[in-house]
Design a protein around this motif. Structure first.
Motif, PDB file in Angstrom:
ATOM      1  N   LEU A 130       1.315  -1.300   0.072  1.00 34.42           N
ATOM      2  CA  LEU A 130       0.106  -0.137   0.088  1.00 34.42           C
ATOM      3  C   LEU A 130       0.694   1.126  -0.242  1.00 34.42           C
ATOM      4  O   LEU A 130       1.932   1.100   1.201  1.00 34.42           O
ATOM      5  N   ILE A 131       0.850   2.122  -1.245  1.00 36.52           N
ATOM      6  CA  ILE A 131       1.602   3.308  -1.299  1.00 36.52           C
ATOM      7  C   ILE A 131       0.606   4.222  -0.279  1.00 36.52           C
ATOM      8  O   ILE A 131      -0.170   4.578  -0.734  1.00 36.52           O
ATOM      9  N   MET A 132       1.412   5.054   0.082  1.00 36.78           N
ATOM     10  CA  MET A 132       0.812   6.250   0.763  1.00 36.78           C
ATOM     11  C   MET A 132       1.560   7.893   0.847  1.00 36.78           C
ATOM     12  O   MET A 132       2.822   7.589   0.820  1.00 36.78           O
ATOM     13  N   VAL A 202       2.876  -4.478   3.160  1.00 31.68           N
ATOM     14  CA  VAL A 202       4.150  -3.342   3.281  1.00 31.68           C
ATOM     15  C   VAL A 202       3.101  -1.967   2.963  1.00 31.68           C
ATOM     16  O   VAL A 202       2.609  -2.481   2.379  1.00 31.68           O
ATOM     17  N   LEU A 203       4.149  -0.685   4.270  1.00 26.40           N
ATOM     18  CA  LEU A 203       3.138   0.790   3.544  1.00 26.40           C
ATOM     19  C   LEU A 203       4.350   0.891   3.303  1.00 26.40           C
ATOM     20  O   LEU A 203       5.645   0.429   3.693  1.00 26.40           O
ATOM     21  N   THR A 276      -0.340   7.721   9.695  1.00 30.34           N
ATOM     22  CA  THR A 276       0.618   6.438   8.950  1.00 30.34           C
ATOM     23  C   THR A 276      -0.068   5.649  10.224  1.00 30.34           C
ATOM     24  O   THR A 276       0.502   4.630  10.058  1.00 30.34           O
ATOM     25  N   ASN A 277       0.528   6.516  11.612  1.00 29.05           N
ATOM     26  CA  ASN A 277      -0.184   5.269  12.923  1.00 29.05           C
ATOM     27  C   ASN A 277      -1.473   4.274  12.432  1.00 29.05           C
ATOM     28  O   ASN A 277      -1.751   3.302  12.762  1.00 29.05           O
ATOM     29  N   TYR A 278      -2.075   4.913  12.603  1.00 29.62           N
ATOM     30  CA  TYR A 278      -3.837   4.801  12.228  1.00 29.62           C
ATOM     31  C   TYR A 278      -3.733   3.624  11.106  1.00 29.62           C
ATOM     32  O   TYR A 278      -4.580   2.930  11.253  1.00 29.62           O
ATOM     33  N   VAL A 279      -3.288   4.329  10.221  1.00 33.08           N
ATOM     34  CA  VAL A 279      -3.468   3.512   8.481  1.00 33.08           C
ATOM     35  C   VAL A 279      -2.991   2.115   9.119  1.00 33.08           C
ATOM     36  O   VAL A 279      -3.529   0.868   8.019  1.00 33.08           O
ATOM     37  N   MET A 280      -1.538   2.080   9.203  1.00 34.77           N
ATOM     38  CA  MET A 280      -0.727   1.027  10.012  1.00 34.77           C
ATOM     39  C   MET A 280      -1.518  -0.065  10.842  1.00 34.77           C
ATOM     40  O   MET A 280      -1.627  -0.971  10.662  1.00 34.77           O
ATOM     41  N   ILE A 285      -0.615  -3.283   9.674  1.00 31.12           N
ATOM     42  CA  ILE A 285       0.618  -3.515   8.420  1.00 31.12           C
ATOM     43  C   ILE A 285       1.365  -2.957   9.647  1.00 31.12           C
ATOM     44  O   ILE A 285       1.524  -2.535  10.145  1.00 31.12           O
ATOM     45  N   ASN A 286       2.831  -4.126   9.645  1.00 29.95           N
ATOM     46  CA  ASN A 286       3.787  -3.428  10.418  1.00 29.95           C
ATOM     47  C   ASN A 286       4.974  -3.710   9.638  1.00 29.95           C
ATOM     48  O   ASN A 286       6.690  -3.873  10.729  1.00 29.95           O
ATOM     49  N   ARG A 287       4.799  -3.673   8.238  1.00 31.54           N
ATOM     50  CA  ARG A 287       6.217  -3.131   7.531  1.00 31.54           C
ATOM     51  C   ARG A 287       6.120  -2.247   7.164  1.00 31.54           C
ATOM     52  O   ARG A 287       5.253  -1.132   6.092  1.00 31.54           O
TER      53      ARG A 287
END
Length: 304
Positions: A130-132, A202-203, A276-280, A285-287
């Motif tokens: 997932l690209i952000m 992965v983010l 970012t914290n919220y989306v992960m 996702i933890n990478r």
């Protein structure tokens, strides 16, 4: 062939000039200017006069540089601040008249597609990702793998918008955090539905705030990471969580004294860490990986 790419972001205007010979790509010149086009009234869909003037002056300078480097092709793209502003077209016309640059105002969908092309060039996409891309006016999400783009969407929840609407405390209060997250949660319903279905591993953070996270972690761990020369950076997840926590609990003054945070990002980095914290967390996702290649490189790819 020499090509010049101008990216008119909500916070920063970028100029990239490169030369191509066969399949080789050489960056000849690169700069960015904190124009802050979205300053003051981005949520009212207005470019205020001071920001309007800063934008014109910056692009006059860019025009001179492009002439000096004798670029064969020029592509200038404008994103959220210009496309959503009632006087966005006035800005585009003024730039053409005063700086001789033709601006193409791209949609959020086109922006996301170009970000994907840029990130793909960096080599950061090695798994279902997932690209952000956190901009000042909008945030783009792209679900993809190394071969293809699966899904993409642009949301009007950029850091400048959220900051102007919700960030009223120092350090940021739980009340302000909750207001931001409530707003973001309501906007991103379909994102989490697609993540539930595909379960990206992965983010990938596209440049911007993610470069700041990288700078802070590198300094903390005494790594000699040169953001200007790397294409990607893989985060240690615990390092990222520690840095994000520090940013969320710090005052404006404390952040402004942290080596590695540029002045433009002193407050916006708090919004970036929060989202970012919220989306992960929501996407499980933890990478986390940085791609220093973003929209600009996607536009460059389209030209060559």
């Amino acid at each position: 062939m020499r090509v010049a790419v101008i990216d008119l972001g909500t916070n920063t205007f970028h100029l990239l000039i490169s030369e191509t010979a066969g399949n080789e790509l050489k960056i000849l010149y690169k700069t960015n200017v904190p124009v802050k086009l979205g300053e003051g009234r981005i949520n009212d869909n207005i470019i205020i006069p001071a920001a309007f003037e800063r934008g014109i002056n910056c692009l006059k300078d860019f025009s001179q540089t492009i002439t000096k480097y004798k670029a064969d092709k020029v592509r200038a793209t404008a994103t959220s601040a210009v496309r959503s502003a009632e006087n966005g077209n006035d800005f585009v016309h003024a730039v053409k008249e005063q700086a001789g640059i033709t601006i193409e105002t791209i949609s959020g969908d086109e922006e996301a597609a170009l970000i994907y092309e840029g990130v793909k060039l960096s080599g950061a996409i090695t798994d279902l990702s997932l690209i952000m891309d956190i901009g000042g006016g909008s945030v783009e999400f792209i679900l993809c793998d190394a071969e293809k783009l699966i899904w993409k969407k642009s949301y009007n929840i950029g850091a400048a918008r959220l900051m102007q609407q919700f960030f009223k405390s120092d350090p940021i209060s739980d009340e302000d955090k909750n207001a931001i997250l409530f707003h973001v949660q309501n906007q991103l319903t379909d994102l989490f539905e697609i993540c539930e279905k595909y379960q990206p591993k992965v983010l990938i953070g596209s440049a911007g705030a993610f470069e700041t996270f990288t700078e802070l972690i590198s300094r903390k761990n005494n790594l000699k990471t040169d953001i200007n020369s790397i294409k990607t950076f893989e985060f240690n997840f615990d390092d990222y969580i520690e840095i994000a926590g520090k940013l969320l609990n710090s005052t404006h003054r404390e952040r402004s004294e942290m080596p590695g945070i540029i002045p433009l990002r002193v407050d916006m980095i708090v919004i970036a860490a929060l989202i970012t914290n919220y989306v992960m967390g929501r996407a499980k996702i933890n990478r986390l990986t940085l791609s220093t290649y973003d929209l600009k490189m996607g536009v460059l790819a389209s030209l060559i």
